[in-house]
Design a protein around this motif. Structure first.
Motif, PDB file in Angstrom:
ATOM      1  N   ASN A   1      34.872  30.577  34.528  1.00  0.00           N
ATOM      2  CA  ASN A   1      36.276  30.167  34.438  1.00  0.00           C
ATOM      3  C   ASN A   1      36.912  30.684  33.159  1.00  0.00           C
ATOM      4  O   ASN A   1      38.081  31.089  33.155  1.00  0.00           O
ATOM      5  CB  ASN A   1      36.375  28.638  34.488  1.00  0.00           C
ATOM      6  CG  ASN A   1      36.234  28.105  35.899  1.00  0.00           C
ATOM      7  OD1 ASN A   1      36.794  28.661  36.834  1.00  0.00           O
ATOM      8  ND2 ASN A   1      35.484  27.026  36.053  1.00  0.00           N
ATOM      9  N   ARG A   2      36.169  30.677  32.067  1.00  0.00           N
ATOM     10  CA  ARG A   2      36.722  31.194  30.814  1.00  0.00           C
ATOM     11  C   ARG A   2      37.056  32.678  30.928  1.00  0.00           C
ATOM     12  O   ARG A   2      38.125  33.132  30.485  1.00  0.00           O
ATOM     13  CB  ARG A   2      35.740  30.982  29.654  1.00  0.00           C
ATOM     14  CG  ARG A   2      36.317  31.435  28.309  1.00  0.00           C
ATOM     15  CD  ARG A   2      35.335  31.301  27.177  1.00  0.00           C
ATOM     16  NE  ARG A   2      34.273  32.284  27.214  1.00  0.00           N
ATOM     17  CZ  ARG A   2      34.409  33.558  26.845  1.00  0.00           C
ATOM     18  NH1 ARG A   2      35.598  34.021  26.442  1.00  0.00           N
ATOM     19  NH2 ARG A   2      33.387  34.389  26.880  1.00  0.00           N
ATOM     20  N   LEU A   3      36.171  33.451  31.544  1.00  0.00           N
ATOM     21  CA  LEU A   3      36.418  34.883  31.714  1.00  0.00           C
ATOM     22  C   LEU A   3      37.628  35.143  32.605  1.00  0.00           C
ATOM     23  O   LEU A   3      38.449  36.018  32.321  1.00  0.00           O
ATOM     24  CB  LEU A   3      35.181  35.570  32.283  1.00  0.00           C
ATOM     25  CG  LEU A   3      33.966  35.645  31.352  1.00  0.00           C
ATOM     26  CD1 LEU A   3      32.761  36.209  32.092  1.00  0.00           C
ATOM     27  CD2 LEU A   3      34.270  36.484  30.111  1.00  0.00           C
ATOM     28  N   ILE A   4      37.749  34.385  33.686  1.00  0.00           N
ATOM     29  CA  ILE A   4      38.907  34.570  34.574  1.00  0.00           C
ATOM     30  C   ILE A   4      40.183  34.196  33.855  1.00  0.00           C
ATOM     31  O   ILE A   4      41.216  34.883  33.973  1.00  0.00           O
ATOM     32  CB  ILE A   4      38.735  33.740  35.865  1.00  0.00           C
ATOM     33  CG1 ILE A   4      37.571  34.266  36.704  1.00  0.00           C
ATOM     34  CG2 ILE A   4      40.033  33.748  36.682  1.00  0.00           C
ATOM     35  CD1 ILE A   4      37.700  35.715  37.136  1.00  0.00           C
ATOM     36  N   ARG A   5      40.155  33.120  33.078  1.00  0.00           N
ATOM     37  CA  ARG A   5      41.358  32.685  32.371  1.00  0.00           C
ATOM     38  C   ARG A   5      41.756  33.647  31.263  1.00  0.00           C
ATOM     39  O   ARG A   5      42.894  33.657  30.826  1.00  0.00           O
ATOM     40  CB  ARG A   5      41.154  31.274  31.813  1.00  0.00           C
ATOM     41  CG  ARG A   5      41.262  30.166  32.851  1.00  0.00           C
ATOM     42  CD  ARG A   5      42.562  30.240  33.603  1.00  0.00           C
ATOM     43  NE  ARG A   5      42.796  29.126  34.509  1.00  0.00           N
ATOM     44  CZ  ARG A   5      43.814  29.071  35.359  1.00  0.00           C
ATOM     45  NH1 ARG A   5      44.675  30.085  35.421  1.00  0.00           N
ATOM     46  NH2 ARG A   5      43.984  28.044  36.140  1.00  0.00           N
ATOM     47  N   ALA A   6      40.835  34.462  30.824  1.00  0.00           N
ATOM     48  CA  ALA A   6      41.169  35.458  29.800  1.00  0.00           C
ATOM     49  C   ALA A   6      41.510  36.812  30.398  1.00  0.00           C
ATOM     50  O   ALA A   6      42.436  37.486  29.943  1.00  0.00           O
ATOM     51  CB  ALA A   6      40.004  35.613  28.820  1.00  0.00           C
ATOM     52  N   TYR A   7      40.758  37.228  31.439  1.00  0.00           N
ATOM     53  CA  TYR A   7      40.847  38.610  31.915  1.00  0.00           C
ATOM     54  C   TYR A   7      41.266  38.745  33.375  1.00  0.00           C
ATOM     55  O   TYR A   7      41.536  39.859  33.825  1.00  0.00           O
ATOM     56  CB  TYR A   7      39.487  39.302  31.722  1.00  0.00           C
ATOM     57  CG  TYR A   7      38.979  39.216  30.310  1.00  0.00           C
ATOM     58  CD1 TYR A   7      39.562  39.975  29.294  1.00  0.00           C
ATOM     59  CD2 TYR A   7      37.946  38.342  29.962  1.00  0.00           C
ATOM     60  CE1 TYR A   7      39.109  39.878  27.985  1.00  0.00           C
ATOM     61  CE2 TYR A   7      37.489  38.240  28.657  1.00  0.00           C
ATOM     62  CZ  TYR A   7      38.071  39.009  27.671  1.00  0.00           C
ATOM     63  OH  TYR A   7      37.624  38.907  26.381  1.00  0.00           O
ATOM     64  N   GLY A   8      41.328  37.659  34.116  1.00  0.00           N
ATOM     65  CA  GLY A   8      41.756  37.737  35.505  1.00  0.00           C
ATOM     66  C   GLY A   8      40.898  38.686  36.322  1.00  0.00           C
ATOM     67  O   GLY A   8      39.660  38.644  36.267  1.00  0.00           O
ATOM     68  N   THR A   9      41.544  39.549  37.069  1.00  0.00           N
ATOM     69  CA  THR A   9      40.813  40.470  37.949  1.00  0.00           C
ATOM     70  C   THR A   9      40.053  41.541  37.174  1.00  0.00           C
ATOM     71  O   THR A   9      39.281  42.301  37.767  1.00  0.00           O
ATOM     72  CB  THR A   9      41.782  41.153  38.927  1.00  0.00           C
ATOM     73  OG1 THR A   9      42.825  41.805  38.181  1.00  0.00           O
ATOM     74  CG2 THR A   9      42.410  40.148  39.878  1.00  0.00           C
ATOM     75  N   GLU A  10      40.242  41.615  35.864  1.00  0.00           N
ATOM     76  CA  GLU A  10      39.490  42.565  35.047  1.00  0.00           C
ATOM     77  C   GLU A  10      38.187  41.969  34.499  1.00  0.00           C
ATOM     78  O   GLU A  10      37.437  42.656  33.797  1.00  0.00           O
ATOM     79  CB  GLU A  10      40.341  43.067  33.880  1.00  0.00           C
ATOM     80  CG  GLU A  10      41.530  43.904  34.294  1.00  0.00           C
ATOM     81  CD  GLU A  10      42.245  44.537  33.123  1.00  0.00           C
ATOM     82  OE1 GLU A  10      42.717  45.683  33.274  1.00  0.00           O
ATOM     83  OE2 GLU A  10      42.314  43.897  32.056  1.00  0.00           O
ATOM     84  N   ALA A  11      37.895  40.706  34.826  1.00  0.00           N
ATOM     85  CA  ALA A  11      36.698  40.059  34.280  1.00  0.00           C
ATOM     86  C   ALA A  11      35.431  40.815  34.657  1.00  0.00           C
ATOM     87  O   ALA A  11      34.504  40.937  33.842  1.00  0.00           O
ATOM     88  CB  ALA A  11      36.621  38.612  34.755  1.00  0.00           C
ATOM     89  N   ALA A  12      35.377  41.320  35.874  1.00  0.00           N
ATOM     90  CA  ALA A  12      34.184  42.072  36.301  1.00  0.00           C
ATOM     91  C   ALA A  12      34.003  43.336  35.456  1.00  0.00           C
ATOM     92  O   ALA A  12      32.869  43.749  35.176  1.00  0.00           O
ATOM     93  CB  ALA A  12      34.282  42.419  37.776  1.00  0.00           C
ATOM     94  N   GLN A  13      35.113  43.942  35.041  1.00  0.00           N
ATOM     95  CA  GLN A  13      35.004  45.127  34.184  1.00  0.00           C
ATOM     96  C   GLN A  13      34.452  44.756  32.807  1.00  0.00           C
ATOM     97  O   GLN A  13      33.707  45.529  32.197  1.00  0.00           O
ATOM     98  CB  GLN A  13      36.367  45.786  34.028  1.00  0.00           C
ATOM     99  CG  GLN A  13      36.954  46.347  35.317  1.00  0.00           C
ATOM    100  CD  GLN A  13      38.326  46.963  35.082  1.00  0.00           C
ATOM    101  OE1 GLN A  13      38.529  47.712  34.128  1.00  0.00           O
ATOM    102  NE2 GLN A  13      39.275  46.618  35.946  1.00  0.00           N
ATOM    103  N   VAL A  14      34.820  43.585  32.317  1.00  0.00           N
ATOM    104  CA  VAL A  14      34.282  43.124  31.041  1.00  0.00           C
ATOM    105  C   VAL A  14      32.764  42.979  31.138  1.00  0.00           C
ATOM    106  O   VAL A  14      32.022  43.344  30.205  1.00  0.00           O
ATOM    107  CB  VAL A  14      34.933  41.789  30.626  1.00  0.00           C
ATOM    108  CG1 VAL A  14      34.302  41.248  29.341  1.00  0.00           C
ATOM    109  CG2 VAL A  14      36.437  41.945  30.449  1.00  0.00           C
ATOM    110  N   LEU A  15      32.283  42.474  32.274  1.00  0.00           N
ATOM    111  CA  LEU A  15      30.844  42.296  32.473  1.00  0.00           C
ATOM    112  C   LEU A  15      30.128  43.621  32.722  1.00  0.00           C
ATOM    113  O   LEU A  15      28.898  43.694  32.596  1.00  0.00           O
ATOM    114  CB  LEU A  15      30.596  41.333  33.634  1.00  0.00           C
ATOM    115  CG  LEU A  15      31.111  39.904  33.420  1.00  0.00           C
ATOM    116  CD1 LEU A  15      30.904  39.065  34.675  1.00  0.00           C
ATOM    117  CD2 LEU A  15      30.424  39.257  32.225  1.00  0.00           C
TER     118      LEU A  15
END
Length: 516
Positions: A435-449
């Motif tokens: 939830n923290r990743l989605i709230r920060a990066y939205g649909t780009e969260a997977a790219q962060v990972l």
């Protein structure tokens, strides 16, 4: 010296990055210089709300309130990862008073002399009716009433408070809002320069020559002074322009405590001095309380929440909550300086929050940006480009109203589904982490990972779910320069990391910068 751009923007706060994004999307060439970090001053020190400004109704700032109310839902649709609807509980207390000298208080002193400066419940309800209907609402529900004797929202409050109104506004991560505007501007061709102080801007020929402290110089057709609290300094000491307009520096301070209540709603609290203060759920385990409104003397970058302001905010909310709040409960404070247009108001509270755009066209044009609030930043950018249109005839049309920010291309109510999908694709994530990743990066969260199959694939674990992969993203994609920019602006994980863990983040960033 590089090729001249259409615009050179001074200031990497919300107004500067919003103007840069809008202009770049219209096909203009844009360069922006920020002396410190993006959102390094006022734009990361707000109460973090997209709101119409309920108390501005007392000052009859109807245009500002109407524009702000209409913008809330436009912005919610553009950035559902970093902004979301929030309900506010307004307890009714017969002791609460109007701020002295407001237009509405003066009117009521004549029409209802028996009220003696108090805010009658009927007047509050009338204001909330206007608040519900001045701006178009599709996402946000309207006002309702609460019986605090039986509602969960009444549990943390004192027994004397038995009734409340509940209305809607929205929460936003203010610093990430700035970063995402800068990212979108860069994706559309803007050159974003961070850690670069402008020392001189001079009219030469048909354009501006802008010099930075590091010796670089640039040319631009139009200069935009969006320096926030430093707007007056840029006028006087950088651009050396004559101006009779002034800026009023008003300090707003906030405190953060451990969580004071267990529900997701916020409180709108009225003080006996006529001021209002919010108490807002913050980062899961904390409560954000603010803000103060006092005139600020001294350098804008030196603003701190003073012990007196801490005491004031603690006393203020203790008049409402069952358990008193003391300075010992405060885990963090922050303070920002608002660069309000000096309209001659007698107090900091009364000074207008509306924005003023002043165009100096005695030669190559320079636009000065005074005031504004984060809720109206997009409209301010549109107004700025409209004011500059005669000087930039090749600019395209307005476009930002329907355009999501990076990572915001999903439905307003879709954050939960995105977090579930992220956990399915990365089973090592906990719900709180996802939830923290989605709230920060939205649909780009997977790219962060970055395709990680295990937590170890993300590199070093700094604590509180902050990993090397995420820090690299902030450095490479978001202009993060040090631990403060990572832990207190692009995230708020500074609330959770130990000093030793924060030092490890600083050391890692320093090593990455040396390697680069």
């Amino acid at each position: 010296m590089s090729q001249a751009t259409d615009l050179f923007v001074i200031g990497g706060g919300i107004n500067g990055t919003g103007i840069a994004r809008d202009a770049a999307g219209r096909g203009l060439s844009v360069r922006l210089a920020e002396q410190g970090d993006l959102a390094g001053a006022t734009s990361s020190a707000s109460t973090k709300l997209f709101h119409g400004g309920l108390r501005y109704l007392e000052f009859l700032e109807l245009r500002l309130v109407r524009e702000s109310l209409r913008e809330r839902e436009v912005l919610l649709r553009a950035m559902p990862h970093i902004a979301w609807p929030m309900r506010f509980v307004l307890p009714l207390d017969p002791q609460m008073r109007f701020a002295g000298g407001t237009p509405v208080s003066r009117l009521l002193s004549v029409a209802m002399p028996w009220a003696r400066g108090h805010r009658p419940d009927l007047v509050i309800r009338a204001g909330l009716f206007l608040y519900d209907h001045l701006g178009a609402r599709e996402i946000l529900p309207g006002t309702s009433s609460l019986d605090l004797r039986h509602a969960p929202e009444g549990v943390p409050l004192q027994d004397r408070l038995v009734r409340a109104f509940e209305y809607s506004d929205a929460w936003v991560d203010d610093a990430r809002l700035v970063v995402l505007n800068a990212r979108d501007a860069a994706a559309r061709g803007a050159d974003i320069i961070v850690g670069a102080r402008v020392t001189e801007a001079r009219r030469e020929g048909e354009g501006w020559t802008i010099r930075l402290a590091d010796g670089r110089s640039f040319r631009a057709r139009v200069l935009v002074n969006a320096a926030g609290p430093w707007v007056g300094q840029v006028i006087r000491d950088v651009a050396h322009l004559p101006s009779t307009e002034g800026v009023r520096l008003v300090r707003g301070s906030h405190i953060v405590t451990r969580k004071l209540f267990d529900h997701p709603k916020s409180y709108f609290l009225q003080g006996q001095d006529g001021r209002i203060v919010f108490a807002i759920p913050y980062e899961g385990d904390f409560t954000l309380i603010g803000t103060t409104d006092v005139d600020h003397d001294g350098p804008p970058g030196a603003a701190i929440c003073t012990p007196g302001e801490v005491d004031y905010l603690c006393r203020f909310v203790s008049d409402y909550f069952r358990t008193p709040v003391t300075p010992a409960d405060v885990v963090w404070t922050y303070s920002g300086v608002r660069p309000l247009y000096d309209d001659g108001s007698s107090s900091a509270t009364a000074a207008t929050r509306d924005y003023v755009l002043s165009l100096d066209a005695d030669g190559p044009p320079c636009l000065h940006v005074f005031g504004g609030k984060i809720t109206t930043y997009r409209r301010l950018a549109e107004a700025a480009l409209a004011k500059l249109a005669p000087h930039l005839p090749h600019a395209g049309a307005a476009w930002t109203a329907g355009a999501p920010l990076p990572g915001g291309d999903f439905p307003v109510d879709g954050a939960g589904a995105l977090a579930d999908a992220l956990m399915r694709d990365h089973p090592f994530l906990t719900p709180g982490w996802a939830n923290r990743l989605i709230r920060a990066y939205g649909t780009e969260a997977a790219q962060v990972l970055d395709g990680a199959r295990t937590a170890a694939d993300l590199g070093r674990d700094f604590g509180a779910t902050l990993t090397e992969a995420e820090v690299r993203w902030m450095i490479g994609r978001e202009w993060a320069q040090d631990a403060e920019s990572v832990l207190w602006r692009r995230s708020k994980l500074g609330l959770r990391l130990t000093p030793e863990q924060a030092a490890a983040v600083e050391d890692y960033i320093a090593s990455e910068r040396v390697a680069a």
